[in-house]
Design an enzyme around this catalytic site. Structure first.
Site, PDB file in Angstrom:
ATOM      1  N   GLY A 145       0.420  -5.207   0.809  1.00 18.28           N
ATOM      2  CA  GLY A 145      -0.808  -5.415  -0.342  1.00 18.28           C
ATOM      3  C   GLY A 145      -0.245  -5.977  -1.549  1.00 18.28           C
ATOM      4  O   GLY A 145      -0.917  -6.598  -2.206  1.00 18.28           O
ATOM      5  N   ALA A 158       0.819  -1.094  -0.009  1.00 21.39           N
ATOM      6  CA  ALA A 158      -0.146   0.095  -0.062  1.00 21.39           C
ATOM      7  C   ALA A 158       0.888   1.357  -0.053  1.00 21.39           C
ATOM      8  O   ALA A 158       2.019   1.117   0.274  1.00 21.39           O
ATOM      9  CB  ALA A 158      -0.822  -0.263   1.213  1.00 21.39           C
ATOM     10  N   GLU A 171      -0.607  -9.569  -1.232  1.00 24.35           N
ATOM     11  CA  GLU A 171      -2.041  -9.796  -1.037  1.00 24.35           C
ATOM     12  C   GLU A 171      -2.652  -9.712  -2.405  1.00 24.35           C
ATOM     13  O   GLU A 171      -3.431 -10.733  -3.117  1.00 24.35           O
ATOM     14  CB  GLU A 171      -2.684  -8.857  -0.324  1.00 24.35           C
ATOM     15  CG  GLU A 171      -2.448  -9.053   1.120  1.00 24.35           C
ATOM     16  CD  GLU A 171      -3.234  -7.902   2.192  1.00 24.35           C
ATOM     17  OE1 GLU A 171      -3.035  -6.874   1.849  1.00 24.35           O
ATOM     18  OE2 GLU A 171      -4.088  -8.378   2.933  1.00 24.35           O
ATOM     19  N   GLU A 197       2.354  -5.810   7.570  1.00 18.44           N
ATOM     20  CA  GLU A 197       1.506  -4.791   8.063  1.00 18.44           C
ATOM     21  C   GLU A 197       1.767  -4.466   9.585  1.00 18.44           C
ATOM     22  O   GLU A 197       1.453  -3.668  10.054  1.00 18.44           O
ATOM     23  CB  GLU A 197       0.042  -4.874   7.628  1.00 18.44           C
ATOM     24  CG  GLU A 197      -0.363  -4.960   6.224  1.00 18.44           C
ATOM     25  CD  GLU A 197       0.041  -6.104   5.377  1.00 18.44           C
ATOM     26  OE1 GLU A 197       0.997  -7.047   5.995  1.00 18.44           O
ATOM     27  OE2 GLU A 197      -0.150  -6.169   4.325  1.00 18.44           O
TER      28      GLU A 197
END
Ligand code: NAI
Length: 719
Positions: A100, A61, A103, A123
């Site tokens: 992310g 992210a 992910e 994270e």
């Protein structure tokens, strides 16, 4: 942001393009959504590959977006759409797939990684959990125990480890994108139902309840008050016990709680603070981007005690040739053995050969004549250090940088002993020096930007987080520690016990309370310094009032313990008792409690009930107040420098961001008001007197921490 090309006739190639790490910003997400739609709508395209530009898949992210309003397509539906696609999607992972980024790869149907790639879900280190389905997909793919390990620690794993877990389908030493394109062609007409991770059952060991209980207990113990690791366990438990959709709902709820918690803000601040300290500056205006370091090939370490050994190991492990000098024959033999042991253990852990041949040992200072940089680590004795610097200056090349590992002595006085004082800086490592991440690079008034840049770069090369600080007693870290230690002793005088003070500080998140820490470091270290400063008074004939020095309150408690031979763990007795010298298990000591009672009676001190709040406020706010003084004096360039020093050097709990960030979270007006309150109650303790900068920041409307530098500049220009 995301570029689309058709390759080999039938593969749609989506390339993420946003240097440096192809972060999943709003524009990037929009790009991926658009390019996926295009790939799915082109009839010639039978399969899709997602890769990243410049050998990096995706760093996750865009943290800068966390604070603001969310815009662009959200990540979760984007990943769901990729997983639900009717054409196979292959992630070509080069460099990194983190957070992310991983992910996103977990939403793909296949994952091909380069052998040098690293993947992970870090994270938790930012106070969050993998909230785009990572906490639900990873356990379904690699099993609950491995997923718990990766998600609660945030650790990065190598491609080989990822393959072992089943996290990636294949690794390659060749061009990953080419391999992935060929792979995508091969699987173009394979059915996809068995490739959608969200549809997998979550395979759990039979004793899953016991596993979660054990992990939760371990995580609570090591989290030191951080909530994200606990939420990570809860999210994985949801994956193990709930259907996917309900698990996603639980992930969303937990993520929302974390997002609004102060801890996530603190950890994200800290993430940027670590970067900020690399952009160092000196009051002279010299800066990181205008000061070039000089390469160091060969270094020397003088004095192979506790610190010199660790520094030698750190240098050798990073590939530097080291000349290691120790004058005492017995010490030299012991040091050789200890250093070899440390190198061998470290090499075994990392699966490499020990760097034993990087070190040349000697007893003669002449042997450092041709080195580029020397780190002196002899006893903390100014006269001795001055002598060593005179010798070094006579022996070394004129261009050699001369550095001292002193914990707090005046770098300028050492520089004055040399021919080239501009090449002298402090390199203050923390024990054990081959493990602890922090390095304070101390510049004196004569230190050149070249010397600072060289020491900062050397620190980086040996894996340290280096912070450039000015020259003053104790520099930043130890200077702030002084009022903290002092308050802890005053609290004992007023009625607290070491156990209670430590318990409060450990509940706050310190790895060790102040007294357990002092026992570990050795009480004699500070005692020697106080004796050299004429503060400790082993001799009652000095005529000094026992609890006063130069008009200020002083606690001789630590000195009295040392007079009894209680030096802490090493002697088996200190603020606590230990089974035997060297033992690490601290137990409350009834002797100490009666000693404190007698001490109070002797000095007519009436013990009062000291509560949790008083311990925390007096210890932390006095330290924070000193931090503001350090900023005011220009010893640290900004609050980030202090916070990084405290987290990496003094085990300040990272989820509180560092002492200065913590002050901002508590509210500077509250810190000011409480300091005023305590100063009124203890007017003979100057460290409790709120400093000018703190008052000024409150008067300027308590600007956010990122704006403090402007106020600091104004305050300093008025001095
Ligand atoms: P130490 O007492 O363990 O080792 C000092 C070593 O220097 C001894 O082996 C001694 O034989 C040797 N030595 C003395 N004179 C010498 C000379 N002229 N030439 C070569 N070797 C000589 O001390 P430690 O703890 O390693 O501390 C060294 C320095 O590091 C001190 O300035 C101390 O303040 C600083 N420091 C210590 C920390 C700690 O936790 N121990 C942390 C950070 C800094």
């Amino acid at each position: 942001m995301a570029q689309y090309t058709r390759v080999s006739g039938s593969v749609g190639l989506i390339t993420l393009q946003s240097p440096p790490v192809n972060a999943l910003s709003a524009a990037m997400r929009q790009g991926i959504v658009d390019m996926m739609q295009r790939a799915l709508s082109e009839p010639e395209v039978k399969s899709v590959v997602i890769c990243g530009q410049n050998g990096i898949f995706c760093g996750g992210a865009d943290i800068k977006e966390f604070g603001g309003q969310m815009s662009g397509p959200p990540l979760i539906p984007m990943i769901h759409a990729i997983e639900a696609a009717s054409k196979p999607v292959v992630a070509a992972i080069e460099g990194i797939a983190l957070g992310g980024g991983l992910e996103l790869a977990l939403g793909c149907h296949y994952r091909i990684a380069h052998s040098k790639a690293r993947v992970g879900l870090p994270e938790v280190t930012l106070g969050l959990l993998p909230g785009a389905g990572g906490s639900q997909r990873l356990p379904r793919l690699i099993g609950v125990p491995a997923a718990l390990d990766l998600i609660t620690t945030g650790r990065h794993v190598t491609a080989a480890e990822a393959l072992k877990f089943g996290l990636v389908d294949q690794i390659t030493d060749h061009n990953t994108v080419n391999v992935a394109v060929k792979f995508a062609q091969r699987v173009a007409d394979q059915p996809l139902d068995a490739r959608r991770i969200s549809t997998y059952p979550c395979l759990c060991p039979s004793d899953v309840a016991v596993l979660f209980e054990e992990v939760m207990q371990r995580v609570r113990r090591t989290a030191r008050g951080a909530i994200a690791p606990i939420a990570c366990v809860q999210a994985v438990r949801a994956a193990a016990t709930l259907p996917y959709n309900q698990g996603m709902e639980r992930e969303r709820e937990l993520m929302a709680t974390l997002f609004t918690s102060g801890q996530a803000r603190a950890l994200q601040y800290f993430f940027f603070a670590q970067r900020a300290v690399g952009r160092w500056s000196m009051p002279s205006g010299a800066r990181w981007d205008t000061s070039k370091p000089r390469p160091v090939h060969k270094a020397a370490v003088i004095g192979l005690g506790t610190m010199g050994r660790g520094i030698t190991v750190a240098l050798a492990q990073a590939g530097f040739s080291v000349v290691a000098v120790e004058t005492q024959e017995k010490q030299l033999m012991e040091a050789k053995q200890a250093i070899s042991g440390m190198l061998e253990r470290g090499a075994k852990r990392r699966g490499v050969a020990p760097a034993l041949d990087k070190i040349n040992y000697g007893r003669n200072i002449q042997s450092v004549a041709d080195v580029d940089l020397v780190i002196e680590a002899v006893f903390e004795d100014m006269a001795l250090k001055k002598k060593v610097f005179q010798q070094l200056s006579a022996v070394c090349k004129p261009s050699t940088f001369l550095c001292s590992n002193t914990s707090g002595l005046d770098i300028d006085q050492l520089a004055c002993q040399t021919r080239n004082p501009e090449l002298v800086v402090g390199m203050h490592f923390f024990a054990p020096a081959h493990v602890m991440k922090l390095l304070e690079v101390v510049y004196g008034p004569k230190s050149s930007p070249l010397a600072v840049a060289t020491a900062m770069q050397l620190g980086k090369k040996i894996g340290k987080v280096s912070v450039a600080v000015g020259n003053c007693r104790g520099f930043v870290g130890n200077r702030m520690l002084k009022p903290y230690l002092e308050q802890a002793l005053f609290l004992l005088e007023e009625g607290a016990t070491p156990e209670f003070v430590d318990q409060v500080l450990e509940e706050f998140g310190f790895a060790m309370g102040v007294f357990r820490m002092s026992d570990l470091s050795g009480l004699d270290v500070g005692w020697k310094v106080r004796m050299a400063d004429g503060l400790a008074m082993p001799d009652p004939t000095t005529g000094q009032p026992t609890r006063l020095r130069q008009g200020r309150r002083y606690s001789p408690l630590g000195d009295l313990l040392c007079e009894q031979g209680r030096f802490g763990q090493k002697t088996g007795r200190g603020w606590y008792q230990y089974d035997k010298p060297g033992s690490q298990v601290a137990k409350p000591d009834p002797w100490l409690h009666s000693f404190l009672d007698e001490y109070r009676a002797r000095h007519a001190l009436v013990a009062h009930r000291i509560d949790h709040q008083e311990v925390l406020e007096r210890c932390l706010y006095s330290m924070i107040n000193e931090g503001f003084r350090i900023l005011e004096d220009g010893i640290a360039a900004g609050p980030e420098d202090i916070d990084v020093i405290y987290v990496f050097g003094y085990s300040w709990p990272r989820h509180h961001g560092g002492p200065m960030f913590y002050a901002a979270t508590v509210g500077l007006n509250k810190v000011l008001e409480r300091l005023e309150h305590y100063y009124q109650a203890h007017p003979d303790v100057p460290s409790l007197q709120p400093c000018h900068l703190l008052r000024k920041l409150v008067a300027s409307g308590r600007p956010p921490i990122q704006k403090w530098r402007e106020v600091i500049k104004k305050v300093r220009s008025q001095l």
